[in-house]
Design an enzyme around this catalytic site. Structure first.
Site, PDB file in Angstrom:
ATOM      1  N   HIS A  10       0.660  -1.250  -0.073  1.00  0.00           N
ATOM      2  CA  HIS A  10      -0.052   0.090  -0.047  1.00  0.00           C
ATOM      3  C   HIS A  10       0.829   1.331  -0.109  1.00  0.00           C
ATOM      4  O   HIS A  10       1.497   1.567   1.194  1.00  0.00           O
ATOM      5  CB  HIS A  10      -0.824  -0.003   1.196  1.00  0.00           C
ATOM      6  CG  HIS A  10      -2.094   0.941   1.226  1.00  0.00           C
ATOM      7  ND1 HIS A  10      -2.941   0.871   0.399  1.00  0.00           N
ATOM      8  CD2 HIS A  10      -2.247   2.304   1.763  1.00  0.00           C
ATOM      9  CE1 HIS A  10      -3.828   1.903   0.543  1.00  0.00           C
ATOM     10  NE2 HIS A  10      -3.224   2.813   1.354  1.00  0.00           N
ATOM     11  N   LYS A  29     -10.024   5.742  -4.628  1.00  0.00           N
ATOM     12  CA  LYS A  29      -9.090   6.717  -4.460  1.00  0.00           C
ATOM     13  C   LYS A  29      -7.876   6.149  -4.695  1.00  0.00           C
ATOM     14  O   LYS A  29      -7.228   5.176  -4.159  1.00  0.00           O
ATOM     15  CB  LYS A  29      -9.250   7.157  -2.866  1.00  0.00           C
ATOM     16  CG  LYS A  29      -8.568   8.320  -2.432  1.00  0.00           C
ATOM     17  CD  LYS A  29      -8.732   9.009  -1.190  1.00  0.00           C
ATOM     18  CE  LYS A  29      -8.020   8.366  -0.166  1.00  0.00           C
ATOM     19  NZ  LYS A  29      -8.243   8.954   1.251  1.00  0.00           N
ATOM     20  N   LYS A  73      -3.862   6.790  -4.387  1.00  0.00           N
ATOM     21  CA  LYS A  73      -2.722   7.340  -3.533  1.00  0.00           C
ATOM     22  C   LYS A  73      -1.483   7.713  -4.556  1.00  0.00           C
ATOM     23  O   LYS A  73      -0.980   6.940  -5.159  1.00  0.00           O
ATOM     24  CB  LYS A  73      -2.315   6.126  -2.364  1.00  0.00           C
ATOM     25  CG  LYS A  73      -3.171   6.188  -1.327  1.00  0.00           C
ATOM     26  CD  LYS A  73      -3.342   7.162  -0.270  1.00  0.00           C
ATOM     27  CE  LYS A  73      -3.850   7.029   0.868  1.00  0.00           C
ATOM     28  NZ  LYS A  73      -3.790   8.012   2.026  1.00  0.00           N
ATOM     29  N   ASP A 118      -5.755  11.218  -3.557  1.00  0.00           N
ATOM     30  CA  ASP A 118      -5.055  11.746  -2.259  1.00  0.00           C
ATOM     31  C   ASP A 118      -3.496  11.845  -2.411  1.00  0.00           C
ATOM     32  O   ASP A 118      -2.832  10.903  -2.747  1.00  0.00           O
ATOM     33  CB  ASP A 118      -5.395  10.385  -1.253  1.00  0.00           C
ATOM     34  CG  ASP A 118      -4.991  11.096   0.298  1.00  0.00           C
ATOM     35  OD1 ASP A 118      -4.449  12.369   0.317  1.00  0.00           O
ATOM     36  OD2 ASP A 118      -5.281  10.356   1.258  1.00  0.00           O
ATOM     37  N   GLU A 166      -7.615  15.050  -2.273  1.00  0.00           N
ATOM     38  CA  GLU A 166      -7.487  15.204  -0.925  1.00  0.00           C
ATOM     39  C   GLU A 166      -6.155  15.957  -0.572  1.00  0.00           C
ATOM     40  O   GLU A 166      -5.096  15.276  -0.945  1.00  0.00           O
ATOM     41  CB  GLU A 166      -7.840  13.822  -0.404  1.00  0.00           C
ATOM     42  CG  GLU A 166      -7.615  13.774   1.060  1.00  0.00           C
ATOM     43  CD  GLU A 166      -7.837  12.399   1.608  1.00  0.00           C
ATOM     44  OE1 GLU A 166      -7.555  11.846   2.929  1.00  0.00           O
ATOM     45  OE2 GLU A 166      -8.603  11.667   0.994  1.00  0.00           O
ATOM     46  N   ASP A 188      -7.636  16.990   5.081  1.00  0.00           N
ATOM     47  CA  ASP A 188      -7.403  15.743   5.816  1.00  0.00           C
ATOM     48  C   ASP A 188      -6.520  15.918   6.910  1.00  0.00           C
ATOM     49  O   ASP A 188      -6.851  16.152   8.087  1.00  0.00           O
ATOM     50  CB  ASP A 188      -7.099  14.599   5.053  1.00  0.00           C
ATOM     51  CG  ASP A 188      -6.630  13.373   5.808  1.00  0.00           C
ATOM     52  OD1 ASP A 188      -7.176  13.166   6.686  1.00  0.00           O
ATOM     53  OD2 ASP A 188      -6.202  12.314   5.174  1.00  0.00           O
ATOM     54  N   LYS A 216     -12.270  11.755  10.887  1.00  0.00           N
ATOM     55  CA  LYS A 216     -11.316  10.306  11.298  1.00  0.00           C
ATOM     56  C   LYS A 216     -11.412  10.434  12.895  1.00  0.00           C
ATOM     57  O   LYS A 216     -10.881  11.532  13.500  1.00  0.00           O
ATOM     58  CB  LYS A 216      -9.923  10.242  10.609  1.00  0.00           C
ATOM     59  CG  LYS A 216      -9.879  10.217   9.225  1.00  0.00           C
ATOM     60  CD  LYS A 216      -8.435  10.136   8.821  1.00  0.00           C
ATOM     61  CE  LYS A 216      -8.222  10.137   7.244  1.00  0.00           C
ATOM     62  NZ  LYS A 216      -6.887  10.050   6.859  1.00  0.00           N
ATOM     63  N   GLU A 222     -14.361   5.507   3.615  1.00  0.00           N
ATOM     64  CA  GLU A 222     -13.217   4.821   3.121  1.00  0.00           C
ATOM     65  C   GLU A 222     -12.780   3.709   4.131  1.00  0.00           C
ATOM     66  O   GLU A 222     -11.647   3.382   4.604  1.00  0.00           O
ATOM     67  CB  GLU A 222     -11.971   5.875   3.264  1.00  0.00           C
ATOM     68  CG  GLU A 222     -10.873   5.227   2.316  1.00  0.00           C
ATOM     69  CD  GLU A 222      -9.764   6.313   2.118  1.00  0.00           C
ATOM     70  OE1 GLU A 222      -8.570   5.745   2.117  1.00  0.00           O
ATOM     71  OE2 GLU A 222      -9.925   7.620   2.679  1.00  0.00           O
TER      72      GLU A 222
END
Length: 385
Positions: free
Chosen positions: A24, A169, A171, A200, A226, A251, A275, A329
């Site tokens: 990731h 989304k 990254k 993002d 984002e 964020d 969050k 998410e």
């Protein structure tokens, strides 16, 4: 009538290392494994509450790491909390926040465990302590973060075919801007109208980078950007928002409810990513959402890639929001190779379904957790029915 004093008797903190199904890739780190920080609060009435304070990428992303969360809870929080009234979670957390600075993720884990225990005590789902759920499901986006365009397209196609996710989304931010833009545009073109694409950047760009990219994203049909630039640059985020090329989501800039107030006052974003860990807990996240709603700023339910405990705690809170226009998410457990629950969370028809049992409404698989925890010498101390 004075509520019965139910003492907090013990607090256990476990580090559970779970491999990811694939790398990731963020702008600041690449994750091949996630360390779940599980907090267990035992009360004198026999109720046990669970919380989670999991981070992304260790210290590469923020000021807390799994190891620091564990040490700080055990060294500072636990001695203070023992003997306090578990039936008054708000008062307990007010005391904790008043004495200790920062440590948002650690505080979130403890607070979640206290509210889980209190909801169990009352025989209601956790969501009922925050106004009551409006929905039993929340839509869940999936993050494409392998960094390989073809692989990401194949992954998105698989998710669409299985009706598990239709919002994706990406990254980005670790490569040259033009390369990131080409990567995103290619994926959007491949998916067309069948899947929504968002990006993002995790603060990796300059303002001029973001302006250049936003025009191309707008032309391609990308739906959301984002945190493209540094969280501290409120003026820059405001200028990007005012350009109105692609909606901008804050964020990392939302570290505390006070940040939400400042951003809302200046209209520095179109969307707030809420969050629970980043806000210091459920109460803080609820405050961030309330500020956004009062300022007519849209909401998005974010994640720190938590496991099942942090994910379902977030879902309980998000289900109480009047409107969650940009969905959530909450896919963290799906990124892991192993589940920590006896019955996995239910993901179907592009959504996560909330359980109806008391508290968090889930049951942990302690045998599996004990096998994956970093220090297994204390396994017997956390065994529960």
């Amino acid at each position: 009538m004075i509520a019965e004093h139910i003492a907090i008797e013990a607090i256990d903190v476990l580090l559970v290392d779970v491999p990811a199904i694939r790398p990731h890739r963020l702008s600041v780190a690449t994750m091949n494994c996630q360390t779940l920080v599980l907090v267990c609060v035992r009360c004198s009435d026999g109720v046990v509450g669970m919380g989670e304070g999991t981070t992304i990428g260790g210290l590469a992303y923020g000021e807390e790491s799994p190891e620091s969360i564990k040490v700080n809870i055990e060294t500072y929080f636990a001695p203070l909390l023992k003997g306090m009234n578990a039936a008054r979670p708000g008062a307990v957390m007010a005391k904790l926040r008043g004495l200790y600075q920062g440590n948002r993720f650690a505080k979130c884990a403890v607070e979640t465990a206290l509210f889980d225990a209190q909801a169990q005590r009352m025989g209601v789902p956790l969501s009922e302590l925050f106004g009551g759920r409006i929905t039993d499901t929340v839509e869940v986006a999936w993050t494409l973060a392998s960094g390989d365009t073809g692989r990401d397209i194949d992954e998105a196609e698989d998710m669409l075919a299985r009706r598990r996710h239709r919002v994706f989304k990406l990254k980005i931010g670790s490569r040259a801007v033009k390369d990131d833009v080409a990567h995103v545009v290619a994926i959007k073109h491949a998916l067309g109208d069948r899947g929504e694409v968002r990006v993002d950047v995790n603060q990796a760009w300059t303002e001029s980078d973001a302006i250049w990219a936003a025009k191309r994203f707008s032309d391609a049909g990308v739906g959301l950007i984002e945190q493209p630039i540094a969280a501290a640059s409120h003026a820059g985020i405001k200028r990007l928002t005012e350009l109105a090329l692609v909606p901008i989501m804050a964020d990392e800039a939302l570290r505390w409810p006070a940040d939400a107030s400042a951003l809302a006052r200046e209209r520095c974003a179109d969307v707030f990513a809420v969050k629970i860990a980043q806000s210091g807990g459920l109460l803080g996240a609820a405050s961030v959402a309330a500020i956004a709603q009062a300022a007519d700023i849209d909401l998005y339910g974010g994640t720190m890639l938590e496991g099942a405990i942090g994910t379902i705690a977030s879902a309980h809170l998000f289900s109480t929001f009047g409107e969650l226009k940009w969905g959530t998410e909450l896919f963290g457990p799906l990124l892991l190779t192993e589940d920590i629950l006896t019955e996995p969370l239910r993901y179907e028809n592009f959504a996560l379904y909330l359980p109806h049992g008391p508290g968090l409404g889930v049951t942990l698989d302690w045998d599996r957790i004990d096998r994956m925890r970093r220090n297994r010498t204390r396994g017997a101390s956390i065994a529960m029915n």
